[in-house]
Design an enzyme around this catalytic site. Structure first.
Site, PDB file in Angstrom:
ATOM      1  N   GLU A 159       0.828  -1.214   0.000  1.00 47.34           N
ATOM      2  CA  GLU A 159       0.000   0.000   0.000  1.00 47.34           C
ATOM      3  C   GLU A 159       0.859   1.259   0.000  1.00 47.34           C
ATOM      4  OE1 GLU A 159      -2.784  -0.537   3.279  1.00 47.34           O
ATOM      5  OE2 GLU A 159      -4.075  -1.770   2.027  1.00 47.34           O
ATOM      6  N   GLU A 205      -5.247  -8.582  -0.647  1.00 50.70           N
ATOM      7  CA  GLU A 205      -5.900  -8.382   0.653  1.00 50.70           C
ATOM      8  C   GLU A 205      -7.365  -8.098   0.412  1.00 50.70           C
ATOM      9  OE1 GLU A 205      -4.375  -5.570   3.493  1.00 50.70           O
ATOM     10  OE2 GLU A 205      -2.305  -6.023   2.955  1.00 50.70           O
TER      11      GLU A 205
HETATM   12  C1  BGP Z   1      -4.300  -2.973   5.118  1.00 48.53           C
HETATM   13  C2  BGP Z   1      -2.941  -3.416   5.589  1.00 48.53           C
HETATM   14  C3  BGP Z   1      -2.932  -4.674   6.398  1.00 48.53           C
HETATM   15  C4  BGP Z   1      -4.161  -4.924   7.204  1.00 48.53           C
HETATM   16  C5  BGP Z   1      -5.449  -4.432   6.609  1.00 48.53           C
HETATM   17  C6  BGP Z   1      -6.624  -4.387   7.549  1.00 48.53           C
HETATM   18  O1  BGP Z   1      -4.335  -1.621   4.914  1.00 48.53           O
HETATM   19  O2  BGP Z   1      -2.084  -3.619   4.491  1.00 48.53           O
HETATM   20  O3  BGP Z   1      -1.714  -4.767   7.079  1.00 48.53           O
HETATM   21  O4  BGP Z   1      -4.035  -4.965   8.523  1.00 48.53           O
HETATM   22  O5  BGP Z   1      -5.352  -3.190   6.001  1.00 48.53           O
HETATM   23  O6  BGP Z   1      -6.547  -3.245   8.346  1.00 48.53           O
HETATM   24  P1  BGP Z   1      -6.714  -3.310   9.910  1.00 48.53           P
HETATM   25  O7  BGP Z   1      -5.717  -4.292  10.380  1.00 48.53           O
HETATM   26  O8  BGP Z   1      -6.447  -1.937  10.394  1.00 48.53           O
HETATM   27  O9  BGP Z   1      -8.101  -3.765  10.141  1.00 48.53           O
END
Ligand code: BGP
Length: 490
Positions: free
Chosen positions: A192, A386
């Site tokens: 990201e 993701e």
């Molecule tokens: C993305 C990241 C991840 C992940 C996900 C969910 O932005 O790349 O590392 O954690 O989001 O976000 P969160 O963990 O804040 O729920």
């Protein structure tokens, strides 16, 4: 044409995790502190509190560095994957995973970032991890930078603002390619990369108080530029060192819709989406989009570029595009339009969409729209690396976790993926975030659960850390086994 119910042959089904959210063992095996190890958990933040991100500044960093415990720093604990990776990989193999996306903690290999030689214990850990994945026929996808740079580089250089950090990263990446290139074909440079605007410290080690210019935004663009150059340089190195390698960029796909067809809303939305595409544009097309350059000029933002930076970007573009997709947002010219939080951004609430407990708007069709948009724009293979739903899971009286909401979420998204493929999009793989519960990147909570596998740990780190299958485990297993066909079972 008669469409098959199955996904394309060889489709890479799997899951994604990141070192700093799972490994734990923050002070073992010669690991140095990373920026994630000073990220605190805020017990009182409500789930929808957009400011749930703990503020990071020099004082909180100093306090964290002096604290030898993991009490307020859940990423120091992760889910103990460092010690339990074999058990977890066995569960992923049972799910039928073709692939697993992991990251390599830079600070496990280079504790301060500046060492000449890599830490042998760190190297050994990842060798063991990849050997086990190979044994289980799980293809690794490896992210080189996933919110976990060595803290020392942040404190000493203000992270990626300083050009010297490029050399340290290139050294780290070269070690990764030399050591692990034998097991790993798919590499992603920066997770990201666009997120530097939303959390400069987590993404790039940038500390606001250290800004020389006094303007953090200036530093952010400078740091981003250095990451673009580093990404291009390591893409070059991977291409030279590893045969058949595929190097990808990784962005947060933040699909934005106009709240109404008022041209003002439409123009604002167009600009949001252009901005979101900018990061892939640089890594795929090898140059800054002209309108972005003009925008920076208009805003008085100047990026220092070395004489051959533009050539480096142009000559070393990526082979495929990966992205995260959790939600979509709306945009409106009306300052009173209701806003909702989601993946560390605030967007205008879309009245047509439901949302998660954390306010992230659930939009399966937005995933299809994103796939079409990205494929049309870049014409390169795509991978969703993701996608998932953070939710509170409760153990029922029968001792099980009946996470139908998670199954519904994935079911709806997978159908949209298939529809996009049937319309001609070249989607080659999918890794859910996350196949196992882990520490949240945004809020450092354990209670924000994503997995098909439950981890017995709470936000304070209490619990046995034992793993347990949720109902969604068997469901995903069946999807993978039938290569998606089971999605269409009545
Ligand atoms: C993305 C990241 C991840 C992940 C996900 C969910 O932005 O790349 O590392 O954690 O989001 O976000 P969160 O963990 O804040 O729920």
């Amino acid at each position: 044409m008669q469409q098959t119910k199955q996904f394309p042959e060889g489709f890479l089904w799997g899951g994604a995790i990141a070192a700093n959210q799972v490994e734990g063992a923050w002070n073992e095996g010669g690991k140095g502190l990373s920026v994630a190890d000073v990220d605190t958990y805020k017990p009182k933040a409500s789930n929808k509190d957009y400011n749930a991100h703990a503020a990071i500044n020099l004082e909180t960093i100093k306090k964290a560095m002096e604290d030898p415990t993991d009490t307020w720093y859940p990423k120091r604990r992760g889910i103990d994957f460092y010690h339990r990776y074999k058990e977890d990989l066995a569960l992923f193999a049972e799910l039928g995973f073709k692939t697993l996306r992991v990251s390599i903690a830079w600070s496990r290999l280079f504790p301060s970032g500046e060492e000449q030689e890599a830490n042998p214990e760190g190297i050994k850990f990842y060798h063991n991890l990849f050997i086990e994945m190979k044994r289980l026929n799980i293809e690794p996808i490896v992210t080189l930078s996933h919110y976990e740079m060595p803290l020392a580089l942040s404190v000493k250089y203000n992270g990626w603002v300083d050009r010297r950090v490029i050399d340290y990263f290139v050294r780290f990446a070269n070690v990764c390619f030399d050591e692990f290139g034998q097991y790993v074909k798919y590499w992603l440079t920066f997770n990201e990369i666009d997120s530097i605007h939303r959390h400069p410290f987590k993404t790039a080690g940038v500390i606001e108080e250290k800004s020389d210019s006094g303007e953090e935004i200036q530093d952010i663009y400078q740091a981003l530029h250095h990451q673009f150059i580093a990404s291009a340089l390591v893409t070059k190195a991977a291409h030279e060192k590893i045969s058949n390698v595929m190097v990808g960029c990784m962005l947060t796909k933040l699909m934005t819709y106009p709240l109404t067809c008022d041209p003002q809303d439409v123009e604002l939305t167009l600009k949001k989406n252009l901005e979101n595409n900018f990061y892939a544009d640089v890594q795929v097309k090898g140059e800054y989009p002209k309108m972005i350059e003009r925008h920076l000029e208009n805003e008085g933002i100047h990026i220092d570029m070395a004489s051959d930076d533009r050539r480096i970007l142009k000559e070393n573009t990526v082979d495929f595009i990966t992205f995260s997709y959790y939600m979509s947002m709306a945009e409106s010219g009306d300052p009173k339009a209701e806003r909702t939080p989601g993946n560390t951004v605030l967007g205008v609430k879309n009245p047509y969409l439901p949302e998660t407990e954390w306010g992230w708007q659930i939009d399966p069709q937005g995933l299809k729209i994103s796939l079409i948009d990205l494929y049309d724009r870049y014409q390169l293979p795509l991978m969703i690396v993701e996608n998932g739903m953070g939710a509170i899971d409760t153990i029922s009286s029968d001792g099980k976790i009946h996470d139908d909401y998670r199954i519904d979420y994935f079911q709806a998204h997978f159908k949209q993926m298939k529809a996009a493929i049937d319309e001609g999009v070249d989607l080659i793989g999918y890794t859910s975030w996350a196949p196992i519960d882990l520490v949240s990147a945004g809020t450092s909570q354990m209670s924000k659960r994503y997995g098909f596998i439950y981890v017995d740990a709470d936000d304070e780190g209490n619990g046995s850390y034992d793993r347990m299958k949720k109902d969604s485990f068997e469901w995903y297993q069946n999807i993978i086994q039938t290569n998606g066909a089971a999605l269409f079972d009545e």
